[in-house]
Write an enzyme that holds these catalytic residues in place. Sequence first.
Site, PDB file in Angstrom:
ATOM      1  N   ARG A  67      -3.391   8.414  16.269  1.00  0.00           N
ATOM      2  CA  ARG A  67      -3.704   8.855  14.871  1.00  0.00           C
ATOM      3  C   ARG A  67      -4.610  10.059  15.002  1.00  0.00           C
ATOM      4  NH1 ARG A  67      -0.914   5.103  14.150  1.00  0.00           N
ATOM      5  NH2 ARG A  67      -1.084   3.328  12.763  1.00  0.00           N
ATOM      6  N   TYR A 103       0.672  -1.139  -0.084  1.00  0.00           N
ATOM      7  CA  TYR A 103       0.113  -0.131   0.109  1.00  0.00           C
ATOM      8  C   TYR A 103       0.632   1.022   0.207  1.00  0.00           C
ATOM      9  CZ  TYR A 103      -3.723   3.226   1.616  1.00  0.00           C
ATOM     10  OH  TYR A 103      -4.576   4.292   1.493  1.00  0.00           O
TER      11      TYR A 103
END
Length: 310
Positions: free
Chosen positions: A209, A143
């Site tokens: 995050r 990815y």
Amino acid sequence: MRCLVTGGAGFLGSHLCERLLNDGHEVICLDNYFTGRMANVNHLRDNKSFELIRHDVTEPILLEVDRIFNLACPASPIHYQYNPVKTIKTSVMGAINMLGMAKRVHARILQASTSEVYGDPAVHPQTEDYWGNVNPIGIRSCYDEGKRVAETLFMDYHRQNNVDIRIVRIFNTYGPRMLPNDGRVVSNFIVQALKGEDITIYGDGSQTRSFCYVDDLIEGFVRMMNQEKIIGPVNIGNPGEFTMLELAKEVLDLTGSNSKIVYQPLPGDDPKMRRPNIDLAKSALGWEPTIPLRKGLEKTICYFDELLKG
Ligand code: NAD
Ligand code: UDP
């Protein structure tokens, strides 16, 4: 304008198709339905400005469009790791095919890149000039490296062929239409809390995050596409930074769930921290997020609550 949205039946793509139609554009939604669903765009199919095409971006296609939003690529680790070779093909050959189309028809093309190009960042918060810390051979590489090559291709088509490009680096985004079994942290925690199942924190929950609500992100996309000042890359994300433990507690609080928090092993190469510096988005696009985590979570919880009841 006639806009092509690749990955248009996915989470972000379906919101983007809706927004572009509302802005008065014609929209062609192209998807192979790997992680997208026709149900995400069913409500748009009666609109005569909307067209749906089943197609895989790794194969060439001839279309006449003014703008291309290239979103096709699975985004959740469990989905992009399911067939890693296909994931990297999607990013790389998808970029080549879409850039070829942009070159042929002189369309402006925007790439949905990712904060994963920064890998496990050694610079915090992340600015666009940081080159990143990416493992080229790990389980996330299909990815991360695919998206990095896609950025390279965009820049080279721009320098070599004068293609009119835009690149946005998207940080973790959440909201309605995420799949309940998507595997990403926000959908996992909400679904677990609503079902009364254990909340699975990977590692000790201290990793961070920064979560952006989908409506804010789509506004950033549209502003990036509609301006002439910069081609990017530009970070689009919410600078509010939370540990996974804080996120779990927030979800438990908002759902009133009795779910227990349990700890599971941290997956390989999981970034320890991530937060966007959005100075460039603010100055160049006049963009910044408006929806704080708690409010966005409330909306997302409502969505999953309805979905699980139905
Ligand atoms: P998603 O998985 O819901 O959407 C991806 C869409 O692309 C799906 O509809 C899928 O069926 C389609 N697709 C996958 N491979 C394809 C192929 N070979 N040909 C045609 N269609 C294909 O994920 P999302 O969250 O909506 O992400 C959209 C884009 O934004 C992706 O490119 C992703 O990398 C990027 N992004 C998302 C986030 C996020 O937090 N949501 C963060 C960074 C980057
Ligand atoms: N995560 C977690 N529990 C889950 C799913 C994810 O603790 O059930 C963690 C994951 O290890 C990572 C963070 O949440 O540290 C964000 O994961 P996600 O897959 O949503 O996005 P990404 O790692 O790609 O930023």
